[in-house]
Motif scaffolding. Structure first.
Motif, short mmCIF file in Angstrom:
data_model
loop_
_atom_site.label_atom_id
_atom_site.label_comp_id
_atom_site.label_asym_id
_atom_site.label_seq_id
_atom_site.Cartn_x
_atom_site.Cartn_y
_atom_site.Cartn_z
N ASP A 1 3.80 5.04 -7.19
CA ASP A 1 2.88 6.17 -7.35
C ASP A 1 1.88 5.98 -8.48
N ARG A 2 2.35 5.40 -9.58
CA ARG A 2 1.49 5.30 -10.76
C ARG A 2 1.14 3.87 -11.11
N GLN A 3 1.16 2.99 -10.12
CA GLN A 3 0.85 1.59 -10.33
C GLN A 3 -0.20 1.13 -9.34
N PHE A 4 -1.22 0.46 -9.86
CA PHE A 4 -2.33 0.01 -9.02
C PHE A 4 -2.62 -1.43 -9.41
N ILE A 5 -2.64 -2.33 -8.43
CA ILE A 5 -2.78 -3.75 -8.70
C ILE A 5 -4.01 -4.31 -8.00
N LEU A 6 -4.77 -5.10 -8.71
CA LEU A 6 -5.94 -5.79 -8.15
C LEU A 6 -5.61 -7.27 -8.07
N SER A 7 -5.84 -7.87 -6.90
CA SER A 7 -5.43 -9.25 -6.69
C SER A 7 -6.51 -10.07 -6.01
N ALA B 1 -6.41 -4.85 -3.16
CA ALA B 1 -5.69 -3.95 -4.05
C ALA B 1 -4.43 -3.46 -3.36
N SER B 2 -3.45 -3.11 -4.17
CA SER B 2 -2.21 -2.56 -3.64
C SER B 2 -1.70 -1.47 -4.57
N ARG B 3 -0.94 -0.56 -4.00
CA ARG B 3 -0.34 0.52 -4.79
C ARG B 3 1.13 0.60 -4.38
N PRO B 4 1.97 -0.23 -5.00
CA PRO B 4 3.39 -0.27 -4.62
C PRO B 4 4.19 0.93 -5.11
N GLY C 1 -2.82 7.65 -2.56
CA GLY C 1 -1.37 7.72 -2.49
C GLY C 1 -0.76 6.35 -2.30
N ILE C 2 0.54 6.27 -2.39
CA ILE C 2 1.25 5.00 -2.25
C ILE C 2 0.90 4.34 -0.93
N GLY C 3 0.52 3.08 -1.00
CA GLY C 3 0.20 2.32 0.20
C GLY C 3 -1.12 2.64 0.84
N GLN C 4 -1.87 3.60 0.28
CA GLN C 4 -3.16 4.00 0.85
C GLN C 4 -4.28 3.41 0.00
#
Lengths: 111, 113
Positions: free
Chosen positions: B71-77, B66-69, B52-55
């Motif tokens: 619902d349908r976006q996932f970012i690897l940094s 990683a971050s999920r800002p 879920g968002i932020g989890q």
């Protein structure tokens, strides 16, 4: 953590021949997934097995899960060049929140 | 229909530079999202997953986050890339139906030089 071992690591098969790839788990499998990957591309879902003794087929590919739910096999009948690629088995955890993969089997089909 | 987008397809970055890989999913809501890495000649390693968002759950201690800002976006940094970060990165999402499997993006090939 669950570990999946695939054998063989690589396989070279003459076109038209049958072949089998095995996937063995260190723990009971709650869900076993088979995927195919072309080099440098994403994974294509083939099939998923959940019940002990279950068997599924799609075109010329058959996958089985043993009764103890710790080993699965993928069998290809009359192999074709389009079957070439990397085959990966994956295991879902109890809640199926995540999927861990085996080391993969690289399949080469020669004419 | 449900689709997953991952970009860029190829990336060459110098050691010590930052990294941001993005993955978006269309046609579904509240999916589970995943980042995997495939090193040369090796299997797929699960890096992060999110329900879920932020989890965010981290599977392997490393130089990545990683971050999920949304619902349908996932970012690897990464703040500073290492040579060992090179590999093929795959994003995936999962439906609520177990038998449908996990759907994977087309991947990003990262080379750290």
């Amino acid at each position: 953590s669950q570990e999946l071992e695939q054998s063989p690591q690589s396989l070279i098969v003459q076109e038209g021949k049958n072949l089998t790839i095995n996937c063995t788990s260190s723990k009971t499998l709650y869900g076993l997934y088979w995927y195919k990957q072309k080099y440098g591309e994403g994974l294509i879902f083939l099939m998923m097995l959940q019940k002990g003794g279950e068997e599924k087929s799609h075109e010329k590919i058959t996958a089985k899960l043993d009764e103890k739910k710790q080993q699965s096999s993928l069998h290809i009948t009359a192999s074709q060049p389009s079957h070439a690629g990397i085959y990966l088995c994956g295991a879902g955890n109890f809640g199926n929140e995540k999927l861990t993969f085996g080391t993969g089997t690289r399949l080469t089909i020669i004419p | 229909s449900q689709t997953i987008h991952q970009w860029p397809a190829t990336l060459v970055q110098p050691v010590g530079s930052p990294l941001s890989l993005e993955c978006t999913v269309e046609g579904t809501s509240n999916p589970n999202l995943y980042w995997y890495r495939q090193a040369a000649g090796r299997g797929l390693q699960l890096l992060f997953y999110s329900v879920g968002i932020g989890q965010i759950s981290s599977e392997v201690p490393q130089n990545l986050s990683a971050s999920r800002p949304q619902d349908r976006q996932f970012i690897l940094s990464s703040k500073k890339l290492l040579l060992s970060d090179s590999g093929f990165y795959l994003c995936a999402w999962k439906t609520g139906v177990m038998s449908y499997g996990y759907t994977f993006g087309s991947g990003t090939r990262l080379t750290v030089v």
